[in-house]
Scaffold this active site. Structure first.
Site, PDB file in Angstrom:
ATOM      1  CG  ASP A  20      26.449  17.188  24.918  1.00  0.00           C
ATOM      2  OD1 ASP A  20      25.553  16.356  24.684  1.00  0.00           O
ATOM      3  OD2 ASP A  20      27.142  17.711  24.044  1.00  0.00           O
ATOM      4  CG  ASP A 112      22.679  13.462  23.670  1.00  0.00           C
ATOM      5  OD1 ASP A 112      21.890  14.404  23.480  1.00  0.00           O
ATOM      6  OD2 ASP A 112      23.643  13.228  22.927  1.00  0.00           O
ATOM      7  CD  GLU A 113      22.007  19.007  24.081  1.00  0.00           C
ATOM      8  OE1 GLU A 113      22.627  19.992  24.529  1.00  0.00           O
ATOM      9  OE2 GLU A 113      21.907  18.765  22.866  1.00  0.00           O
TER      10      GLU A 113
END
Length: 419
Positions: A20, A112-113
């Site tokens: 993350d 973003d993860e």
């Protein structure tokens, strides 16, 4: 006690990594401009609300969704940036590519993860799972200048618990033997997939922590909740049932563009120009993915946060803004009310299909749309070479001319991965 944590047989376990990005959008801005490091920074100037913020900004009391005008008024020293979504997408790709150096099965869960299946990689890589995670973390930090947090656990749900355990810049490993300790300290509402309403229902049944839920009998879970919560129960009990989806996301069910401006206005010309700009940007994004919509929805949000919406079917799906602006203009006439102040306009392109499978019509509108689409492909090429907004529709002019009363930069790509 549950069948698993009470000493029952544990099935052959997987090892799942969850990565993350820490304040990812701001992290990318810092990576591109290291002078921003350690300063209170927010992004979202173009949307009129805070979309991401640095930990320094968070410490001041700023939260996501806070109006930009309020940040400017209450926190004058905070640096406010427009979102550069093309750069965020590029860094996202590079970040996931680092993970793929070590794992074949990587699921891009969001910009973003991601999840990655590390099961069985210790012998060939001659590293422990923790060492693999450390290597990924080190390479992303050194090569991209990004801070990330990683969790490693037997399931996706537990890996999410682990990645949030230490933030920012954390690395946490949860095993079957340590899982109960972590779950005992995790409020039930913090578990991925448990929404606020479900959390309240569980709390009424004296389920306050993730461990309270995990140690309930499976029959109890089946009696009181639907199938998705049975899956969460299994994942908390170290039974991996949520598969990794390694297919990169390239097709989207909808594209949305919104614009919030200050002060609110009732000016028809200005509102239509904002909708025109929304549509131009949404169509550009659709062309980027070679998609066309079957429907277009527009909305106006009033000063009192009430929504007025309208949806229009598109006889011949197209990503040419001229066609959609004409449809939206007719719909707008029945939505706009005299004397009402509006603070936001928005457009959603719905039911997207490949531009290679859209159907023609009997009245020539497809030919007209195709001509516009060819023109816009040329405009896209020009903008890639010379920058955004070198060519735009006359109907968008007022929105750009009066940009100073709003919060929008001249960046067509600002919402590249936002749906």
């Amino acid at each position: 006690m549950s069948e698993i944590f009470s000493g029952g047989t544990i099935p052959k376990q997987k090892t799942i990594l969850h990565m993350d990005g820490d304040a990812f959008f701001v992290g990318v801005e810092v990576a591109r401009n290291p002078k921003l490091k350690g300063k209170p920074v927010v992004t979202g100037e173009e949307r009129g609300i805070v979309s991401a913020l640095s930990y320094e900004a968070k410490a001041l009391g700023i939260i996501r969704g806070m109006p930009i005008y309020r940040v400017k008024k209450d926190f004058p020293k905070v640096l406010i940036l427009p979102g550069d979504y093309a750069s965020y997408a590029r860094y996202s790709t590079m970040m996931f590519d680092v993970v793929r150096r070590y794992a074949d099965d990587v699921e891009e869960y969001s910009i973003d993860e991601c999840f990655a299946d590390l099961t069985g990689l210790e012998p060939p890589l001659k590293m422990t799972y923790r060492q693999i995670a450390e290597r990924i973390k080190k390479e992303i930090t050194e090569e991209l200048g990004l801070s990330i947090s990683i969790g490693v656990a037997p399931t996706k749900v537990l890996a999410k618990v682990a990645s949030k355990w230490v933030k920012p810049n954390g690395l946490t490993v949860i095993t079957a033997s340590t899982a109960p300790d972590f779950l005992a300290k995790t409020p039930i509402e913090k578990i991925w997939g448990i929404g606020p309403r479900t959390a309240v229902l569980l709390q009424k049944r004296q389920v306050h922590t993730a461990l309270d839920f995990a140690t309930k009998p499976l029959a109890w879970v089946k009696q009181h909740f639907s199938k998705p919560y049975e899956v969460i129960w299994q994942e908390l009990n170290c039974i991996s049932v949520m598969e990794i989806d390694p297919m990169p996301k390239t097709v989207y069910s909808s594209v949305q563009k919104t614009r919030t401006f200050h002060p609110p206005t009732n000016d028809k010309t200005f509102l239509l120009s904002q909708l025109s700009k929304n549509i131009e940007d949404a169509c550009a994004k659709a062309r980027h993915f070679a998609l066309v919509p079957k429907k277009i929805a527009i909305f106006l949000k009033t000063q009192n946060f009430k929504y007025v919406t309208g949806t229009i079917p598109i006889a011949s799906p197209t990503n040419a803004p001229e066609v959609l602006i004409s449809l939206a203009g007719e719909q707008f006439k029945g939505m706009h009310a005299r004397g009402v102040l509006y603070r936001t306009t928005g457009v959603t392109l719905q039911e997207l299909v490949s531009d290679s499978v859209s159907q023609g019509d009997l009245f020539g509108s497809t030919d007209r749309a195709n001509k516009f689409e060819l023109i816009h492909k040329q405009i896209d090429s020009l903008e890639n070479k010379f920058g955004k907004r070198v060519v735009y529709l006359a109907s968008t002019h007022n929105a750009l001319k009066r940009k100073k009363i709003g919060t929008d930069p001249d960046d067509l790509d600002r919402n590249l991965l936002f749906l």
